[in-house]
Structures are given as structure tokens and as C-alpha cells.
Design a protein around this motif. Structure first.
Motif: not given
Length: 180
Positions: A23, A26, A42, A45-46, A49, A59, A62-63, A66-67
């Protein structure tokens, strides 16, 4: 900004600390506004998570998306590889081995063929891909891949990569009735 680009997260051994570092990575990447760093953070962290369990699935995905989206706009082999690595790592933590495998293989191939100085990332793609093959019962396929990964790690004197491959090497040797 030191450490954002090369942050190695201990996802499996200490997921809570990994999440805290991820985090922070990021946050720093977002502040830098450098798309490469943001995409890398991203992706990391994906994966981190997703190690937090089923409640973190939304989440994490979604990460991951996004990546992938950012990587497609940057069109840099390493960002694409990292996004593919995240797309493989996220489903691994939810037991979706088939879904994970092709992304892990794509990530490893991109890292091997088109990127430099990505031993840590490639080691993780190889480790996860080998583990997934074992989980799927594809022991012969894993056994074909593991020796080369171990050899490369020894040639580089890469202890991280070697420790990553212990499980896969052990299982494939036992499956081949070669306990030595």
C-alpha cells in the motif's frame, strides 16, 4: 522514491506486512505519477490483497484489472508482464488454477524474452506456474520445467529463486520415485 520500483513483497510469509509495504508503494507510485511505477505497484498490491482471503477478492481483482488496463496504455513489456503476473497470482489465492496458469506462463515468457533485470519477478512466475501445475496434477509438465529453473537460479547464485523452487523440485522428484 527509493524502493518503489524494486519492492519485493513477502506475500506468502508475512501477508499483513506485505500489504502495508505494498500500500505504501502504491501511494508513493501514485504521487510520482509515473505510469510504470503505478502499474508495478498495482500488480503487486493486487497479488498481496488476494492473499488476504475471499473477502479481499473484489478489491484484488479491481487492482489487477487496473494494472492490466494501465499496462495496455503504456505498452512496455515489463508492465504488461507484471500485469499478467498479477492476473495469474490473484486467481492462485482463490484456487482457480486453470485461470491462473496461462497468465503465469505469459508473464514468465515476457519476462524471459523481453525484459531485463527481472529475476525476482520471473522467479515468482516460475514458482507459481510450477506450483499450479502440481496442484492440477500436471506433474510431468512441472518436472520438465523445474530443472531448468533450478539450474538458472544456481548459475545466478539466486537464493530467492532456489528457495522458491524447493517445493516444486521436491514434489516432482517424489512423483518420479526419486527421493534422493
Amino acid at each position: 522514491m527509493t524502493g518503489v520500483q524494486t519492492c519485493a513483497l513477502p506475500i506468502l510469509s508475512d501477508p499483513l506486512r506485505a500489504l502495508a509495504f505494498g500500500e505504501r508503494s502504491l501511494t508513493l507510485a501514485m504521487q510520482s505519477r509515473e505510469p510504470f511505477r503505478v502499474c508495478r505497484a498495482l500488480a503487486l498490491v493486487a497479488a498481496t490483497r488476494s492473499a488476504m482471503g475471499v473477502s479481499a477478492r473484489g478489491p484484488a481483482e479491481r487492482l489487477m484489472r487496473a494494472a492490466e488496463s494501465l499496462a495496455s496504455t503504456i505498452d512496455h513489456p515489463e508492465t504488461v508482464a507484471l500485469a499478467r503476473l498479477a492476473a495469474g497470482n490473484v486467481p492462485v489465492f482463490f484456487g482457480e488454477w486453470r485461470r491462473a496458469l496461462s497468465s503465469l506462463d505469459e508473464a514468465e515468457a515476457l519476462l524471459r524474452e523481453r525484459c531485463r533485470n527481472v529475476a525476482w519477478e520471473r522467479s515468482n512466475a516460475l514458482y507459481q506456474g510450477s506450483s499450479v501445475r502440481i496442484f492440477l496434477g500436471e506433474l510431468a509438465d512441472a518436472a520438465r520445467r523445474v530443472p531448468a529453473a533450478v539450474r538458472e537460479a544456481i548459475e545466478r547464485d539466486d537464493r530467492h529463486a532456489l528457495s522458491n523452487m524447493v517445493y516444486s523440485a521436491t514434489v516432482t522428484h517424489l512423483a518420479a520415485d526419486d527421493p534422493e
